[in-house]
Design an enzyme around this catalytic site. Structure first.
Site, PDB file in Angstrom:
ATOM      1  N   GLY B  67       0.930  -1.064  -0.050  1.00 12.59           N
ATOM      2  CA  GLY B  67       0.001   0.098  -0.020  1.00 12.59           C
ATOM      3  C   GLY B  67       0.720   1.320   0.024  1.00 12.59           C
ATOM      4  O   GLY B  67       2.154   1.253   0.567  1.00 12.59           O
ATOM      5  N   GLY B  69       0.381   5.501   0.372  1.00 10.63           N
ATOM      6  CA  GLY B  69      -0.709   6.649   0.779  1.00 10.63           C
ATOM      7  C   GLY B  69      -0.166   8.040   1.168  1.00 10.63           C
ATOM      8  O   GLY B  69       1.449   8.000   0.810  1.00 10.63           O
ATOM      9  N   GLY B  70      -0.815   9.042   1.423  1.00 15.96           N
ATOM     10  CA  GLY B  70      -0.214  10.026   1.727  1.00 15.96           C
ATOM     11  C   GLY B  70       0.840  10.007   2.943  1.00 15.96           C
ATOM     12  O   GLY B  70       1.914  10.707   2.992  1.00 15.96           O
ATOM     13  N   MET B  71       0.849   9.056   3.684  1.00 15.81           N
ATOM     14  CA  MET B  71       1.799   8.993   5.067  1.00 15.81           C
ATOM     15  C   MET B  71       2.987   8.252   4.547  1.00 15.81           C
ATOM     16  O   MET B  71       4.007   8.210   5.289  1.00 15.81           O
ATOM     17  CB  MET B  71       1.029   8.168   6.292  1.00 15.81           C
ATOM     18  CG  MET B  71      -0.293   8.592   6.247  1.00 15.81           C
ATOM     19  SD  MET B  71      -0.218   9.314   8.049  1.00 15.81           S
ATOM     20  CE  MET B  71       0.136   8.006   9.072  1.00 15.81           C
ATOM     21  N   VAL B  74       3.541   0.954   2.751  1.00 15.58           N
ATOM     22  CA  VAL B  74       3.542  -0.265   3.536  1.00 15.58           C
ATOM     23  C   VAL B  74       3.926  -1.501   2.737  1.00 15.58           C
ATOM     24  O   VAL B  74       3.597  -1.728   1.607  1.00 15.58           O
ATOM     25  CB  VAL B  74       2.151  -0.557   4.041  1.00 15.58           C
ATOM     26  CG1 VAL B  74       2.235  -1.638   5.276  1.00 15.58           C
ATOM     27  CG2 VAL B  74       1.646   0.625   4.856  1.00 15.58           C
ATOM     28  N   LYS B  89       6.136  -0.158   7.798  1.00 15.60           N
ATOM     29  CA  LYS B  89       5.472   1.080   7.139  1.00 15.60           C
ATOM     30  C   LYS B  89       6.520   2.047   7.408  1.00 15.60           C
ATOM     31  O   LYS B  89       7.482   2.230   8.164  1.00 15.60           O
ATOM     32  CB  LYS B  89       4.483   1.616   8.475  1.00 15.60           C
ATOM     33  CG  LYS B  89       4.021   2.936   7.767  1.00 15.60           C
ATOM     34  CD  LYS B  89       2.215   2.786   8.391  1.00 15.60           C
ATOM     35  CE  LYS B  89       1.718   3.810   7.554  1.00 15.60           C
ATOM     36  NZ  LYS B  89       0.158   3.223   7.230  1.00 15.60           N
ATOM     37  N   ASP B 182      -7.063   9.217  13.307  1.00 12.05           N
ATOM     38  CA  ASP B 182      -7.397   8.981  12.034  1.00 12.05           C
ATOM     39  C   ASP B 182      -8.197   7.796  12.097  1.00 12.05           C
ATOM     40  O   ASP B 182      -8.116   6.847  11.303  1.00 12.05           O
ATOM     41  CB  ASP B 182      -5.903   8.822  11.216  1.00 12.05           C
ATOM     42  CG  ASP B 182      -6.423   9.103   9.688  1.00 12.05           C
ATOM     43  OD1 ASP B 182      -7.541   9.475   9.497  1.00 12.05           O
ATOM     44  OD2 ASP B 182      -5.667   8.532   8.911  1.00 12.05           O
TER      45      ASP B 182
END
Lengths: 247, 421
Positions: B67, B69-71, B74, B89, B182
């Site tokens: 995955g 994403g913005g952060m 992973v 992560k 979140d």
């Protein structure tokens, strides 16, 4: 983050949001009437198919539906009363459905009174493949309103996909098409295959896919923004579209 | 007339938008609606390729990127010494913009590593190499609540069970002064044993310290405005644990009604024909003023518990029924479309046989391996639902749950093998 999005997220951009087509039409009272007309024409060109389907479902034959759709938009664009619309006037989708219902009933009455003369079409609105597209629709069992809503949702989706493909150069187009076709169901095996065929690493393909999805989500929201009166309505309208399509 | 297509994703037959498109319009629109556009937050760079990461983190066997994403990103990886699967992560902050990041990372990561609760994804390890920061976390084999909802597998009793479990995890963390910030269906996982695992605890804060950032940046970091408490948007620096309870309220509402509580939303009981006593609980979690909201996860849990006071036997029966129904539905689908789809006759007849058997008896799915992938997915999700019913207090269902898992896995393997040939 582009201008549009940052506004959409903070919800503070009502002034710039006015630049979307439907909000220009709604603001006709204090804006250049030509702008409003242009914006409305743009919308008409984008969303005539749902109207056509609606009319067909109301029992018009292909030719009649075509005439009525063109006549309706001609009337709409001639209307001097756009100014009476309020800037909080709801969504283009609902407006159009109400307007076409009235128009349809009026026209039907007229036809009863005297055989309708040739329709004076003043809009150069082409309806390419209208009938073919109508036949292509799977909703013949639905009510005219439902057919309208479904075709509307499909139109928005189609426009969003067009927007997504906008500006893709020829070199990029093979990669774009391949990635797009995996947007929905990127299983690991198919992703590895895809990556190999595009000479990317699976990781890079996955990231590219993620980006493409993000861009698609933005295109969809931009498309919807053109038909609502304020940015707060976008997410709600999106859910409505999804329900129409699933229902 | 255009050719109809079969959507493996939702298991229905559809007409594509045009001859040039072969994607299912409903699934495509759903994808677009559910993908909230997020720009990478300032300072977070692109996810590193698996090969690059292998060099940077030799202690881990990096298996794949699962995955981004913005952060950050992973990866599924294996800790070489322990042989244990982990979710790795990786955060990529721009240190020039965030000079204090290193200190904050250390502080936050220690707090997260100290969270030790069955309802929270455990952090095993963390560290930094060059300017790449990483967490090694428990790898959860299961589905997120987002996927569970998408599969249509959540009914009221399960929603209550899930919310109760999330409350446990949240209460534990809140007691230790850690706020998630979140909470959303994507961050709540359900494993094969039916245990809820909350993931990404506190990472939102780490990726973007609200104190440093103006409003829009916080939004970008969080990415999910629909689940954020009002105070989180308006005064991000004043957020406390009650913001998590609001977000959980949004998830709760969505689990019950399949919709988000936006604007002047309808009470859940009216939306989905539920016990009206539920409304009070959901609406109290969704109070805009944090003072009027539940003040602790344990209070929310107590109220939910009171409502879900159904006998375990009834829960079990219902769970078995719901799986049986979902499988019957899936099988009916295949049987119905097998002609249009030109499936081999063998598959069609097998599905019909299974359909006859499944009606009323969900333990004898000997022909599972005949199914296609969409079906396997549905079965797998069904299994997870059963597992959660087991969790809800049904010892009797435990062996059945295990049996279902193995059957579903066999079916999936069969499908993979077929794909490969």
């Amino acid at each position: 983050m582009n201008e549009f999005e940052s506004r959409q997220k903070t919800g503070s951009g009502s002034s710039d949001f006015r630049t979307t087509q439907w909000s220009i039409v709604l603001a006709a009272g204090n804006a250049d009437p030509k702008d409003a007309r242009d914006a409305l024409e743009w919308l008409a060109r984008s969303y005539w198919q749902p109207l056509y389907s609606y009319l067909r479902r109301r029992g018009c034959d292909g030719e009649e539906a075509r005439d009525l759709t063109q006549g309706f938009f001609a009337r709409l664009l001639e209307r001097q009363d756009l100014k009476s619309l309020s800037p909080q006037g709801g969504r283009f989708r609902s407006f159009l459905l109400t307007a076409v219902k009235n128009y349809f009933l009026n026209e039907r009455e007229k036809t009863f009174a005297k055989k309708r003369g040739g329709n004076q079409t003043t809009v150069p609105l082409e309806l390419p493949d209208a009938e073919k597209r109508y036949e292509h629709e799977p909703f013949h069992e639905a009510t005219p309103e439902k057919a309208y809503e479904k075709v509307w949702a499909r139109s928005v989706l189609g426009k969003a996909l067009e927007r997504l493909a906008d500006g893709i150069s020829e070199e990029e187009s093979r990669r774009f098409t391949a990635l797009k076709s995996r947007m929905l169901n990127p299983s690991d095996e198919s992703l590895a295959e895809l990556a190999a065929s595009l000479s990317m690493t699976p990781g890079a393909a996955k990231v590219a896919l993620h980006r493409l999805r993000q861009r698609f989500a933005r295109c969809l929201r931009e498309e919807v923004a053109a038909t609502v009166s304020s940015p707060e309505e976008i997410e709600d309208e999106l859910r409505h579209l999804l329900e129409s399509l699933l229902g | 007339m255009e050719k109809r297509h079969f959507c493996e994703h939702c298991g229905t037959v559809f007409l594509p938008l045009s001859s040039a498109e072969d994607m299912c319009p409903s699934c495509l629109l759903r994808l677009g609606v559910e993908t909230v556009p997020v720009e990478p937050p300032p300072g977070i760079r692109q996810a590193p390729a698996v090969e690059d990461l292998r060099e940077l983190l030799p202690g881990y066997e990096i298996l794949e990127l699962i995955g981004a994403g913005g952060m950050g990103a992973v990866y599924r990886a294996r800790h070489r010494k322990l042989g244990r699967l982990v979710a790795l992560k990786v955060l990529l902050p721009d240190l020039s913009a965030n000079p204090s990041f290193s200190d904050r990372f250390l502080r936050e990561a220690r707090a997260l590593a100290n969270l030790n609760h069955s309802g929270i994804v455990t952090v095993f390890d963390f560290g930094s190499v060059d300017d790449l920061y990483f967490f090694a976390m428990e790898y959860v084999d299961g589905v997120s609540l987002r996927e569970l909802m998408r599969a249509g597998s959540v009914d009221c009793a399960l929603a209550l069970e899930l919310v109760k479990q999330v409350c446990d995890g949240l209460h534990y963390a809140h007691e230790r002064g850690v706020v998630h910030r979140d909470i959303k269906p994507d961050n709540i996982l359900l494993n094969h044993e039916g245990t809820v695992k909350i993931t990404d605890f506190g990472l939102a804060k780490l990726a973007g310290d609200p104190a440093d950032h103006p409003l829009t940046r916080t939004n970008q970091v969080m990415g999910t405005p629909h689940y954020m408490a009002p105070e989180q948007i308006e005064r991000p620096s004043e957020v406390d644990h009650r913001a998590d309870l609001y977000s959980l309220g949004v998830v709760f509402y969505e689990l019950l009604t399949k919709e988000l509580p936006l604007g002047r939303f309808t009470a859940p009981s009216l939306k989905a024909k539920l016990d009206p006593r539920l409304d009070k609980v959901v609406l109290k979690s969704l109070e805009k003023d944090s003072e009027l909201r539940y003040q602790s996860a344990i209070h929310l849990k107590a109220d939910v518990e009171r409502l879900s006071n159904v006998s375990a036997a009834a829960v079990v029966r219902k769970g078995a029924q719901s799986v049986s129904q979902s499988v019957t539905k899936a099988v009916t689908h295949v049987a119905q479309y097998s002609e249009q789809l030109d499936l081999p006759a063998k598959v069609s007849s097998a599905t019909r046989k299974v359909k006859d058997r499944v009606s009323g008896n969900c333990s004898r799915w000997s022909r599972l391996s005949q199914y296609d992938r969409a079906l396997c997915g549905k079965i797998k999700r069904g299994v997870i639902v059963v597992a959660s019913w087991v969790k809800a207090g049904a010892e009797k269902l435990r062996p059945l749950g295990a049996k279902l898992v193995s059957l579903a896995q066999r079916a999936l393997q069969w499908w993979k093998a077929r794909r490969a040939t």
